[in-house]
Write a protein that holds these residues in place. Sequence first.
Motif, PDB file in Angstrom:
ATOM      1  N   ARG A   1       1.029  -7.831   8.402  1.00 42.63           N
ATOM      2  CA  ARG A   1       1.321  -8.863   9.377  1.00 42.63           C
ATOM      3  C   ARG A   1       2.163  -8.263  10.508  1.00 42.63           C
ATOM      4  NH1 ARG A   1       0.599 -14.265   8.335  1.00 42.63           N
ATOM      5  NH2 ARG A   1       2.404 -14.852   9.574  1.00 42.63           N
ATOM      6  N   PRO A   2       2.012  -8.755  11.727  1.00 49.06           N
ATOM      7  CA  PRO A   2       1.417 -10.030  12.089  1.00 49.06           C
ATOM      8  C   PRO A   2      -0.081 -10.012  12.371  1.00 49.06           C
ATOM      9  CG  PRO A   2       2.504  -9.094  13.973  1.00 49.06           C
ATOM     10  CD  PRO A   2       2.778  -8.169  12.837  1.00 49.06           C
ATOM     11  N   ASP A   3      -0.696  -8.813  12.542  1.00 53.78           N
ATOM     12  CA  ASP A   3      -2.125  -8.814  12.888  1.00 53.78           C
ATOM     13  C   ASP A   3      -3.028  -8.586  11.683  1.00 53.78           C
ATOM     14  OD1 ASP A   3      -1.336  -6.252  12.587  1.00 53.78           O
ATOM     15  OD2 ASP A   3      -2.099  -5.513  14.499  1.00 53.78           O
ATOM     16  N   GLN A   4      -2.442  -8.493  10.486  1.00 48.49           N
ATOM     17  CA  GLN A   4      -3.197  -8.423   9.238  1.00 48.49           C
ATOM     18  C   GLN A   4      -4.268  -7.329   9.285  1.00 48.49           C
ATOM     19  OE1 GLN A   4      -4.432 -12.586   8.871  1.00 48.49           O
ATOM     20  NE2 GLN A   4      -2.716 -12.978   7.504  1.00 48.49           N
ATOM     21  N   THR A   5      -3.816  -6.120   9.550  1.00 51.77           N
ATOM     22  CA  THR A   5      -4.733  -5.000   9.697  1.00 51.77           C
ATOM     23  C   THR A   5      -5.200  -4.436   8.360  1.00 51.77           C
ATOM     24  OG1 THR A   5      -2.760  -3.613   9.932  1.00 51.77           O
ATOM     25  CG2 THR A   5      -3.887  -4.269  11.944  1.00 51.77           C
TER      26      THR A   5
ATOM     27  N   PHE B   1       4.735  -7.997  22.334  1.00 52.56           N
ATOM     28  CA  PHE B   1       4.697  -9.247  21.575  1.00 52.56           C
ATOM     29  C   PHE B   1       3.289  -9.531  21.062  1.00 52.56           C
ATOM     30  CE2 PHE B   1       7.994  -9.830  24.892  1.00 52.56           C
ATOM     31  CZ  PHE B   1       9.097  -9.896  24.060  1.00 52.56           C
ATOM     32  N   CYS B   2       3.214 -10.279  19.976  1.00 52.12           N
ATOM     33  CA  CYS B   2       1.929 -10.713  19.450  1.00 52.12           C
ATOM     34  C   CYS B   2       2.082 -12.104  18.845  1.00 52.12           C
ATOM     35  CB  CYS B   2       1.402  -9.733  18.412  1.00 52.12           C
ATOM     36  SG  CYS B   2       2.443  -9.611  16.945  1.00 52.12           S
ATOM     37  N   PRO B   3       1.018 -12.895  18.857  1.00 47.69           N
ATOM     38  CA  PRO B   3       1.113 -14.240  18.284  1.00 47.69           C
ATOM     39  C   PRO B   3       1.194 -14.189  16.767  1.00 47.69           C
ATOM     40  CG  PRO B   3      -1.138 -13.747  18.916  1.00 47.69           C
ATOM     41  CD  PRO B   3      -0.310 -12.593  19.391  1.00 47.69           C
ATOM     42  N   ILE B   4       1.892 -15.142  16.188  1.00 44.17           N
ATOM     43  CA  ILE B   4       2.022 -15.225  14.733  1.00 44.17           C
ATOM     44  C   ILE B   4       1.623 -16.621  14.292  1.00 44.17           C
ATOM     45  CG2 ILE B   4       3.596 -15.094  12.767  1.00 44.17           C
ATOM     46  CD1 ILE B   4       5.249 -13.097  14.297  1.00 44.17           C
ATOM     47  N   ASP B   5       0.694 -16.695  13.357  1.00 45.49           N
ATOM     48  CA  ASP B   5       0.213 -17.969  12.844  1.00 45.49           C
ATOM     49  C   ASP B   5       0.764 -18.172  11.437  1.00 45.49           C
ATOM     50  OD1 ASP B   5      -1.095 -20.286  12.235  1.00 45.49           O
ATOM     51  OD2 ASP B   5      -3.085 -19.368  12.046  1.00 45.49           O
ATOM     52  N   PHE B   6       1.654 -19.145  11.298  1.00 46.17           N
ATOM     53  CA  PHE B   6       2.231 -19.439   9.985  1.00 46.17           C
ATOM     54  C   PHE B   6       1.395 -20.450   9.211  1.00 46.17           C
ATOM     55  CE2 PHE B   6       5.917 -17.809  12.300  1.00 46.17           C
ATOM     56  CZ  PHE B   6       6.457 -16.949  11.362  1.00 46.17           C
ATOM     57  N   GLY B   7       0.372 -20.973   9.840  1.00 48.78           N
ATOM     58  CA  GLY B   7      -0.492 -21.936   9.159  1.00 48.78           C
ATOM     59  C   GLY B   7       0.013 -23.358   9.184  1.00 48.78           C
ATOM     60  N   VAL B   8       1.232 -23.554   9.671  1.00 52.66           N
ATOM     61  CA  VAL B   8       1.812 -24.896   9.773  1.00 52.66           C
ATOM     62  C   VAL B   8       2.519 -24.998  11.124  1.00 52.66           C
ATOM     63  CG1 VAL B   8       2.126 -25.203   7.282  1.00 52.66           C
ATOM     64  CG2 VAL B   8       3.940 -24.143   8.635  1.00 52.66           C
ATOM     65  N   PRO B   9       2.676 -26.192  11.663  1.00 49.46           N
ATOM     66  CA  PRO B   9       3.375 -26.339  12.948  1.00 49.46           C
ATOM     67  C   PRO B   9       4.831 -25.885  12.836  1.00 49.46           C
ATOM     68  CG  PRO B   9       2.137 -28.324  12.398  1.00 49.46           C
ATOM     69  CD  PRO B   9       2.134 -27.478  11.170  1.00 49.46           C
TER      70      PRO B   9
ATOM     71  N   GLU C   1      13.173 -20.470  16.606  1.00 49.47           N
ATOM     72  CA  GLU C   1      12.792 -19.218  17.269  1.00 49.47           C
ATOM     73  C   GLU C   1      11.997 -18.334  16.319  1.00 49.47           C
ATOM     74  OE1 GLU C   1      14.889 -15.413  19.605  1.00 49.47           O
ATOM     75  OE2 GLU C   1      16.107 -16.994  18.691  1.00 49.47           O
ATOM     76  N   VAL C   2      10.919 -17.740  16.806  1.00 45.70           N
ATOM     77  CA  VAL C   2      10.046 -16.884  15.999  1.00 45.70           C
ATOM     78  C   VAL C   2      10.095 -15.462  16.551  1.00 45.70           C
ATOM     79  CG1 VAL C   2       7.686 -16.452  15.220  1.00 45.70           C
ATOM     80  CG2 VAL C   2       8.518 -18.804  15.435  1.00 45.70           C
ATOM     81  N   GLU C   3      10.334 -14.496  15.680  1.00 46.53           N
ATOM     82  CA  GLU C   3      10.318 -13.088  16.082  1.00 46.53           C
ATOM     83  C   GLU C   3       8.868 -12.650  16.252  1.00 46.53           C
ATOM     84  OE1 GLU C   3      10.957  -9.984  17.569  1.00 46.53           O
ATOM     85  OE2 GLU C   3      12.897 -10.620  16.747  1.00 46.53           O
TER      86      GLU C   3
END
Length: 367
Positions: free
Chosen positions: A221-225, A315-323, A329-331
Amino acid sequence: MADALPNPNFNSSAHDNIPKVSAYYHTRAAHHGVVTSDWLAQAQAAVGHDPADDITANSSSPDSRKPFSVIDESNNWRRQPDLAEAVAAIRALAAVIRSSEATTMMELEIELKRASDSLKSWDTTSISLTAGCDLFMRFVTRTSALEYEDFNSAKSRLLERAEKFGEISYKARKTIAMLSQDFIFDGCTILVHGFSRLVLEVLKLAAQNKKLFRVFCTEGRPDQTRLPLSNELAKLDVPVKLLIDSAVAYSMDEADMIFVGADGVVESGGIINMMGTYQIALVAHSMNKPVYVAAESYKFARLYPLDQKDLTPAFCPIDFGVPIPSKVEVETSARDYTPPQYLTLLFTDLGVLTPSVVSDELIQLYL
């Protein structure tokens, strides 16, 4: 061009209230040395002729219907799935010389400098792209022989050096894979983090050499490579185990070594790589596990970060699966810095180096 890769530094006004998604992340998502004659000889002897070398003449043929664009040329090269971004830029800069209508060396060097600056500004967060362009300019234009030749001869010499540098850079991956084989032994367990095409090349060659080993792939994570790397290894019948990132310490006692790639190798001998590399190196160091880094010399950058915040933001987007509430604040940083004291060896096309030797090599590269 209609199908060119979009400029990753573009930021839509609809997202002005969130951190800009960096070119670094787009590059990862899209593509899942001392420069001497003996370096070239080493690369040629190691890998021989590659059919991909024949693409150069066809890819760089100028289109009379539209003006030459170094960005478009770089995008054309980047469509090759196994070609690194920096190598694509190096090939594009060679095409600048080939298509140039300059009549003096000064005009040609100015044109090259502008093309290099355009590439670096197009992807401002790519360390390897910036370093590759800088090294290209140093290698191609720094030769005293140009002062004693007529312009056409000097231009031909520049083009020859440019294509040689591109060839060296392209073949670096296979050279490094060969140099690393003595460190992979039968029965070993290798922990890898993130999707590095160079690390994959190392493991592919080990599998082709009939070595028996297994691989732990972190979640990445965050891009699940983890997915592209584990899938590629599975095709080679290499035993693979997926780990969530928080299970690294739990599983470290089973690993014999750690292999990671690098987005950049800095002057201290440390590396900048995808987020999580630093904490893996810390755990490995505390448990006396060697940490090996595979990195091409065109990733050697004139940077000296002092801490984690002393880096160009990526920076990259991070999806936690919930709002996530707006007040939370998200790192979103995409990479971190691993100091040299936590690294064991660096496998490069300049040879197998200790972190302390990197400074000397950087001085030679940029002289």
